[in-house]
Structure formats: structure tokens, C-alpha cells
Write a protein that holds these residues in place. Sequence first.
Motif, PDB file in Angstrom:
ATOM      1  N   LEU A   6      31.323  53.890   8.280  1.00  0.00           N
ATOM      2  CA  LEU A   6      32.327  54.912   8.569  1.00  0.00           C
ATOM      3  C   LEU A   6      33.710  54.409   8.199  1.00  0.00           C
ATOM      4  O   LEU A   6      34.501  55.130   7.582  1.00  0.00           O
TER       5      LEU A   6
ATOM      6  N   ARG B 109      34.159  54.603   4.501  1.00  0.00           N
ATOM      7  CA  ARG B 109      34.386  55.990   4.050  1.00  0.00           C
ATOM      8  C   ARG B 109      35.833  56.410   4.313  1.00  0.00           C
ATOM      9  O   ARG B 109      36.466  57.050   3.488  1.00  0.00           O
TER      10      ARG B 109
ATOM     11  N   ARG C 219      39.239  64.467   8.992  1.00  0.00           N
ATOM     12  CA  ARG C 219      38.202  65.141   8.212  1.00  0.00           C
ATOM     13  C   ARG C 219      36.978  64.238   8.031  1.00  0.00           C
ATOM     14  O   ARG C 219      35.839  64.666   8.237  1.00  0.00           O
ATOM     15  N   VAL C 220      37.213  62.970   7.689  1.00  0.00           N
ATOM     16  CA  VAL C 220      36.106  62.035   7.459  1.00  0.00           C
ATOM     17  C   VAL C 220      35.374  61.744   8.773  1.00  0.00           C
ATOM     18  O   VAL C 220      34.137  61.717   8.811  1.00  0.00           O
TER      19      VAL C 220
ATOM     20  N   GLN D 251      35.223  63.668  11.434  1.00  0.00           N
ATOM     21  CA  GLN D 251      34.493  64.882  11.801  1.00  0.00           C
ATOM     22  C   GLN D 251      33.189  64.973  11.011  1.00  0.00           C
ATOM     23  O   GLN D 251      32.119  65.202  11.584  1.00  0.00           O
ATOM     24  N   GLN D 252      33.270  64.760   9.715  1.00  0.00           N
ATOM     25  CA  GLN D 252      32.104  64.905   8.842  1.00  0.00           C
ATOM     26  C   GLN D 252      31.023  63.861   9.115  1.00  0.00           C
ATOM     27  O   GLN D 252      29.836  64.181   9.119  1.00  0.00           O
ATOM     28  N   HIS D 253      31.423  62.608   9.347  1.00  0.00           N
ATOM     29  CA  HIS D 253      30.440  61.531   9.409  1.00  0.00           C
ATOM     30  C   HIS D 253      30.178  60.962  10.803  1.00  0.00           C
ATOM     31  O   HIS D 253      29.237  60.191  10.983  1.00  0.00           O
TER      32      HIS D 253
ATOM     33  N   ASP E 226      29.946  65.600  13.288  1.00  0.00           N
ATOM     34  CA  ASP E 226      29.016  66.630  12.826  1.00  0.00           C
ATOM     35  C   ASP E 226      27.537  66.232  12.841  1.00  0.00           C
ATOM     36  O   ASP E 226      26.694  67.102  13.077  1.00  0.00           O
ATOM     37  N   PRO E 227      27.169  64.965  12.598  1.00  0.00           N
ATOM     38  CA  PRO E 227      25.740  64.639  12.629  1.00  0.00           C
ATOM     39  C   PRO E 227      25.080  64.793  14.004  1.00  0.00           C
ATOM     40  O   PRO E 227      23.852  64.780  14.097  1.00  0.00           O
TER      41      PRO E 227
ATOM     42  N   TYR F  96      27.038  63.946  21.181  1.00  0.00           N
ATOM     43  CA  TYR F  96      28.358  63.379  20.874  1.00  0.00           C
ATOM     44  C   TYR F  96      29.086  62.998  22.172  1.00  0.00           C
ATOM     45  O   TYR F  96      29.646  61.905  22.277  1.00  0.00           O
TER      46      TYR F  96
END
Length: 163
Positions: free
Chosen positions: A34, A37, A129-130, A132-134, A137-138, A144
Motif C-alpha cells: 500500500l 502504491r 484516493r489510493v 480508499q481504493q486499496h 474498498d476491498p 473495515y
Amino acid sequence: MNVVNQENAEAAARAANSPLVRDFGLLIKSATRLEQRIDIAVRRECGISHTMLEVLIRLCRQPGEQISQRHLADDLTLTSSGTTRLIDRMETSGLVRRLPSPEDRRVALVEPTEQGRAVFLEASHVHARVVQQHFVDPLDADAYARLVRALGEIDGALRDNAG
């Protein structure tokens, strides 16, 4: 391989494949991936490293706050010399400025510049954004929430038992 070496090899394999080693390794690998990224995205879109973003996060938490390089090193778990080099690069880039401490002339205080705050705001959107996405969101909302609660409990226990 003799019997003693074989037994040691098997014992080492069991230790290396233990659930605790595996689970902790999963945490470290996930956090490292993470962070990579985030670093790639922030470098590409904002021209700074993830470590520079971490400095700016710390410097932008309280408007007008000036933080010593030593406190930054402690917060970021960097060496004193590593922090000095990082702040040197950030100062050269116009992101931060150093000021002498009014209480102790041996201490350099650091604060963000206007440019540093602007870059931080841009990078914070990329970071969010990163993450949230990685990271968010999973998982479903309950998983969470449990993860964040568990990480907070681990961090608290480590802080309580520091040293």
C-alpha cells in the motif's frame, strides 16, 4: 544431512511457517504494498515522495505550529541524519522552511511554506484516493471497522508497553 541437521531444518521450517510469522508477514507485506502504491501515485501526480507527504501531514495538522526536526524524526521513525537530509531536500524544493527555536538556538523548527501547503492539499487527495481504493474498498464496512479498531488496539498496546 545428518539426523541433528535434519531435525534443525524441520524445526526451522515449522517456525518459518508458523501462523504468527505468516500473519505478521501478511500485515507487513500489505502495508508495504500500500505504501508503494501511495508513493508511486504521489510521485507521479505531485512530484513528492510518500515520506515527504508524511512530513507535510505532520506539519499541517495544527495551523501555525512549528515542529522540531527531532520530533519529526520521532514521529516518522527516521534517524536524525535521515530527517535532516529529507528536510534539506524539502527546503530546497520550497515545501518547508527552517526557523531557529526561540527557546533553544540548537533546535531547528520546521514549518510548511504556502507552496508546501498547496502541494500537501493536492497530494492528500491522491493519498485518499489510493487508500480508499486499496485499503477501504476491498472490505465491507463491518470488516473495515473491525480492522481499524483492531489496529488501534494493537497500537495502543504497543504504546502502553513501549521500551
